[in-house]
Design a protein around this motif. Structure first.
Motif, PDB file in Angstrom:
ATOM      1  N   ARG A 252       0.408  -1.497  -0.157  1.00 12.85           N
ATOM      2  CA  ARG A 252       0.032   0.094   0.266  1.00 12.85           C
ATOM      3  C   ARG A 252       0.821   1.707  -0.173  1.00 12.85           C
ATOM      4  O   ARG A 252       0.879   2.322  -0.228  1.00 12.85           O
ATOM      5  CB  ARG A 252      -1.033  -0.028   1.441  1.00 12.85           C
ATOM      6  CG  ARG A 252      -1.897  -1.234   0.467  1.00 12.85           C
ATOM      7  CD  ARG A 252      -2.663  -1.337   2.449  1.00 12.85           C
ATOM      8  NE  ARG A 252      -3.022   0.408   2.658  1.00 12.85           N
ATOM      9  CZ  ARG A 252      -4.237   0.539   3.631  1.00 12.85           C
ATOM     10  NH1 ARG A 252      -4.554   0.045   4.479  1.00 12.85           N
ATOM     11  NH2 ARG A 252      -5.097   1.558   3.969  1.00 12.85           N
TER      12      ARG A 252
ATOM     13  N   ARG B 113      -7.503  -5.014  -5.668  1.00 12.60           N
ATOM     14  CA  ARG B 113      -8.292  -4.111  -6.076  1.00 12.60           C
ATOM     15  C   ARG B 113      -8.492  -2.729  -5.156  1.00 12.60           C
ATOM     16  O   ARG B 113      -9.190  -2.080  -5.461  1.00 12.60           O
ATOM     17  CB  ARG B 113      -9.366  -4.319  -6.636  1.00 12.60           C
ATOM     18  CG  ARG B 113     -10.151  -3.897  -7.868  1.00 12.60           C
ATOM     19  CD  ARG B 113     -11.215  -4.319  -8.907  1.00 12.60           C
ATOM     20  NE  ARG B 113     -10.687  -5.504  -9.026  1.00 12.60           N
ATOM     21  CZ  ARG B 113     -10.808  -6.678  -9.476  1.00 12.60           C
ATOM     22  NH1 ARG B 113     -12.471  -6.692  -9.673  1.00 12.60           N
ATOM     23  NH2 ARG B 113      -9.968  -7.466 -10.580  1.00 12.60           N
ATOM     24  N   GLN B 114      -9.100  -3.192  -3.919  1.00 19.71           N
ATOM     25  CA  GLN B 114      -9.808  -2.091  -2.966  1.00 19.71           C
ATOM     26  C   GLN B 114      -9.937  -1.258  -2.462  1.00 19.71           C
ATOM     27  O   GLN B 114      -9.192  -0.548  -2.299  1.00 19.71           O
ATOM     28  CB  GLN B 114     -10.190  -3.477  -1.605  1.00 19.71           C
ATOM     29  CG  GLN B 114     -11.482  -4.701  -2.020  1.00 19.71           C
ATOM     30  CD  GLN B 114     -11.649  -5.304  -0.886  1.00 19.71           C
ATOM     31  OE1 GLN B 114     -10.657  -5.047   0.896  1.00 19.71           O
ATOM     32  NE2 GLN B 114     -12.685  -5.968  -0.909  1.00 19.71           N
ATOM     33  N   TYR B 115      -7.587  -1.513  -2.696  1.00 20.97           N
ATOM     34  CA  TYR B 115      -6.343  -0.224  -2.055  1.00 20.97           C
ATOM     35  C   TYR B 115      -6.182  -0.351  -3.459  1.00 20.97           C
ATOM     36  O   TYR B 115      -5.104   0.745  -2.871  1.00 20.97           O
ATOM     37  CB  TYR B 115      -5.425  -1.074  -1.753  1.00 20.97           C
ATOM     38  CG  TYR B 115      -5.971  -2.069   0.192  1.00 20.97           C
ATOM     39  CD1 TYR B 115      -6.422  -0.701   1.423  1.00 20.97           C
ATOM     40  CD2 TYR B 115      -5.975  -3.549  -0.142  1.00 20.97           C
ATOM     41  CE1 TYR B 115      -6.671  -1.138   2.295  1.00 20.97           C
ATOM     42  CE2 TYR B 115      -6.374  -3.111   1.293  1.00 20.97           C
ATOM     43  CZ  TYR B 115      -6.594  -2.256   2.598  1.00 20.97           C
ATOM     44  OH  TYR B 115      -7.721  -3.249   3.641  1.00 20.97           O
ATOM     45  N   GLY B 116      -6.280   0.319  -4.186  1.00 22.55           N
ATOM     46  CA  GLY B 116      -5.826   0.955  -6.022  1.00 22.55           C
ATOM     47  C   GLY B 116      -4.855   0.133  -6.902  1.00 22.55           C
ATOM     48  O   GLY B 116      -3.816   0.892  -6.842  1.00 22.55           O
ATOM     49  N   ILE B 117      -4.093  -0.808  -6.376  1.00 21.03           N
ATOM     50  CA  ILE B 117      -3.319  -0.884  -6.302  1.00 21.03           C
ATOM     51  C   ILE B 117      -3.863  -2.507  -7.440  1.00 21.03           C
ATOM     52  O   ILE B 117      -4.602  -3.448  -7.292  1.00 21.03           O
ATOM     53  CB  ILE B 117      -2.362  -2.474  -5.399  1.00 21.03           C
ATOM     54  CG1 ILE B 117      -2.168  -1.693  -3.957  1.00 21.03           C
ATOM     55  CG2 ILE B 117      -1.344  -3.427  -6.064  1.00 21.03           C
ATOM     56  CD1 ILE B 117      -1.817  -2.229  -2.678  1.00 21.03           C
ATOM     57  N   HIS B 118      -3.300  -2.351  -8.765  1.00 19.31           N
ATOM     58  CA  HIS B 118      -3.232  -3.255 -10.107  1.00 19.31           C
ATOM     59  C   HIS B 118      -2.468  -4.529  -9.301  1.00 19.31           C
ATOM     60  O   HIS B 118      -1.968  -4.635  -9.099  1.00 19.31           O
ATOM     61  CB  HIS B 118      -2.255  -2.903 -11.221  1.00 19.31           C
ATOM     62  CG  HIS B 118      -3.732  -1.754 -11.245  1.00 19.31           C
ATOM     63  ND1 HIS B 118      -4.311  -1.251 -12.036  1.00 19.31           N
ATOM     64  CD2 HIS B 118      -2.767   0.394 -11.376  1.00 19.31           C
ATOM     65  CE1 HIS B 118      -4.516   0.182 -12.108  1.00 19.31           C
ATOM     66  NE2 HIS B 118      -3.802   0.766 -12.030  1.00 19.31           N
TER      67      HIS B 118
ATOM     68  N   ARG C 113       2.633   3.527  -9.961  1.00 19.17           N
ATOM     69  CA  ARG C 113       1.347   2.994  -9.882  1.00 19.17           C
ATOM     70  C   ARG C 113       1.334   1.625 -10.108  1.00 19.17           C
ATOM     71  O   ARG C 113       2.557   1.326 -10.783  1.00 19.17           O
ATOM     72  CB  ARG C 113       1.006   3.683 -11.563  1.00 19.17           C
ATOM     73  CG  ARG C 113       0.159   2.764 -11.408  1.00 19.17           C
ATOM     74  CD  ARG C 113      -0.826   3.339 -13.484  1.00 19.17           C
ATOM     75  NE  ARG C 113      -0.740   4.493 -12.591  1.00 19.17           N
ATOM     76  CZ  ARG C 113      -2.270   4.741 -12.981  1.00 19.17           C
ATOM     77  NH1 ARG C 113      -2.834   4.422 -12.963  1.00 19.17           N
ATOM     78  NH2 ARG C 113      -2.720   6.643 -12.948  1.00 19.17           N
TER      79      ARG C 113
ATOM     80  N   ALA D 186       2.447   1.982  -3.566  1.00 16.68           N
ATOM     81  CA  ALA D 186       1.577   1.999  -4.081  1.00 16.68           C
ATOM     82  C   ALA D 186       1.008   3.576  -4.223  1.00 16.68           C
ATOM     83  O   ALA D 186       0.840   4.553  -5.510  1.00 16.68           O
ATOM     84  CB  ALA D 186       0.086   1.119  -4.204  1.00 16.68           C
ATOM     85  N   LEU D 187       1.340   3.585  -3.268  1.00 13.93           N
ATOM     86  CA  LEU D 187       1.019   5.549  -2.836  1.00 13.93           C
ATOM     87  C   LEU D 187       1.710   6.546  -3.437  1.00 13.93           C
ATOM     88  O   LEU D 187       1.339   7.565  -4.102  1.00 13.93           O
ATOM     89  CB  LEU D 187       1.233   5.978  -1.104  1.00 13.93           C
ATOM     90  CG  LEU D 187       0.372   4.914  -0.045  1.00 13.93           C
ATOM     91  CD1 LEU D 187       0.079   5.367   1.106  1.00 13.93           C
ATOM     92  CD2 LEU D 187      -0.723   5.366  -1.074  1.00 13.93           C
TER      93      LEU D 187
END
Length: 438
Positions: free
Chosen positions: A356, A409-414, A363, A359-360
């Motif tokens: 996480r 995907r919930q944490y915006g990680i592909h 990308r 990912a912040l």
């Protein structure tokens, strides 16, 4: 010198004839004459074979082999005799292949050359050593063989799979990557960088008119000026490879690490051809290899040399070391493709905080592996109680892998769940999809 099977068959027949001659005297005489004829024939055969050094040969192959691909090896054997020769050719291939079918037979006319092609598929990177070429020659009489030692010993280096790079390059240049199973990506909106201001010509988009520049030029007559854009092409892309113990798992003779290395090389090549900058990082229990992102000439060779030396570590992967090391070296927001292996939610939850945070700043695309054999087993039917238990366990693992995808995907990680066989194509598909939606 070696006696052939034909010689032993003839000698056995003569011995039996002579033995029978103790009861039938005429056969004894025939056997003795046959024996002397065989001796004379052997001497003549030896004279023909040893009259000169009539066989020479060499091996032709690349100095570098591509891991996981079929690499061609050629043997060229010259017959300098003035009569046809039958050959048995044995190439001393690296022992790691464990092949027993590299004995080839050929009939070569006088003063002619025999060319033998065969292929080797390495499954591990490193240095492989070829020995000499052993050639066993015999004349049309076929009673004795003479052994010739030809060629030279040779070491070849097995690099990450590069044979497909040229094909990917041509397809990338022509925008026909879908021919390799890659998807066409539909662009939505504008993904462009400003390039220059130019005079308006018929066909230019009215929305790109630069009214300020037009106003400045209006003193010399009304001339519309438009902004010209080019496709955004300077995105840094890093392939980050986990070398922990989980990447030691094997599929069809190659470890998951080798599949990841091959996919990273191909993806980097396509990215460079698409105008991005490609880089590399590896880690296990500590942050290890790092290659800065670039698209300069010779950079792909640099990446290939770096990937050639990577080996699986049996330590537990430390994602905190990855986060610290990567953040220290890369400050610009980049596209990061992380190759790793998650067996279940437990292993993901241990590393999720670090993913996480990564990912912040970047990308992030997490690539992990689906067990193809497990998927095939789930598709079979159960016939016993034990089979039902095994199916339940297999389906539980498959469910957890799907749950990993949803959690990321919930944490915006592909994320990408792929089989080793389809890894390169799937990763490039995902790269193109994400690149065109940035």
């Amino acid at each position: 010198m070696y006696f052939t099977r034909r010689f032993y068959l003839l000698a056995t027949a003569i011995v039996l004839t002579i033995t029978t001659g103790y009861w039938l005297h005429p056969l004894f005489v025939i056997g003795r004459w046959a024996w002397w004829l065989l001796v004379v024939a052997v001497i003549a055969d030896l004279a023909l074979l040893y009259i000169k050094k009539g066989i020479s040969g060499q091996r032709t192959c690349s100095d570098r082999f591509s891991n996981g691909d079929a690499n061609t090896v050629q043997l060229h054997v010259n017959n300098d005799y003035s009569w046809p020769i039958s050959l048995e050719v044995i190439d001393e291939i690296p022992f790691v292949f464990q092949r027993r079918d590299v004995c080839f037979k050929a009939d070569v006319a006088a003063h002619n050359v025999a060319t033998i092609d065969y292929q080797l598929i390495p499954t591990k990177r490193g240095t492989y050593s070829f020995g000499r070429i052993r050639v066993f020659a015999m004349t049309p009489m076929g009673l004795v063989q003479r052994r010739f030692t030809c060629g030279e010993s040779k070491d070849v280096k097995v690099y990450p799979g590069y044979l497909m790079l040229r094909q990917y390059e041509l397809l990338a240049m022509s925008n026909n990557l879908h021919e390799m199973g890659l998807k066409r990506i539909r662009r939505i909106g504008h993904n462009t960088d400003f390039e220059q201001i130019k005079d308006y010509v018929a066909g230019d988009d009215y929305r790109t008119i630069n009214w300020r520049a037009t106003a400045r030029r209006s003193l010399s007559g009304l001339r519309l000026m438009v902004n010209q854009y080019q496709e955004e092409r300077s995105q840094p892309m890093f392939s980050v490879i986990d070398k922990g113990r989980m990447m030691q798992q094997a599929f069809e003779g190659m470890t998951l690490l080798d599949y990841a290395v091959n996919a990273a090389l191909v993806l980097s090549y396509v990215a460079v051809r698409k105008g991005d900058h490609a880089g590399l990082a590896t880690f296990s229990d500590k942050f290890e290899t790092f290659v800065s992102a670039s698209n300069q000439p010779g950079h792909m060779r640099h990446l290939q040399e770096a990937l050639y030396a990577e080996q699986t570590q049996f330590a537990e992967s430390d994602f905190s070391a990855l986060l610290t090391g990567f953040s220290h070296r890369v400050s610009r927001r980049s596209f990061v493709v992380l190759y790793t292996s998650f067996t279940g939610m437990t292993s993901l939850n241990r590393q999720l905080p670090y993913l996480r945070q990564l990912a912040l700043r970047h990308r992030l695309l997490v690539v992990f592996f689906e067990d193809e054999e497990q998927r095939a087993f789930i598709g079979t039917s159960s016939v016993s109680t034990e089979d039902y238990y095994q199916h339940v366990i297999a389906e539980k693992f498959a469910y957890e892998q799907r749950l990993i995808v949803q959690t990321l995907r919930q944490y915006g990680i592909h994320s990408l769940l792929s089989t080793p066989r389809q890894l390169s194509v799937d990763v490039i598909n995902k790269y193109l999809e994400i690149k065109h939606t940035l």
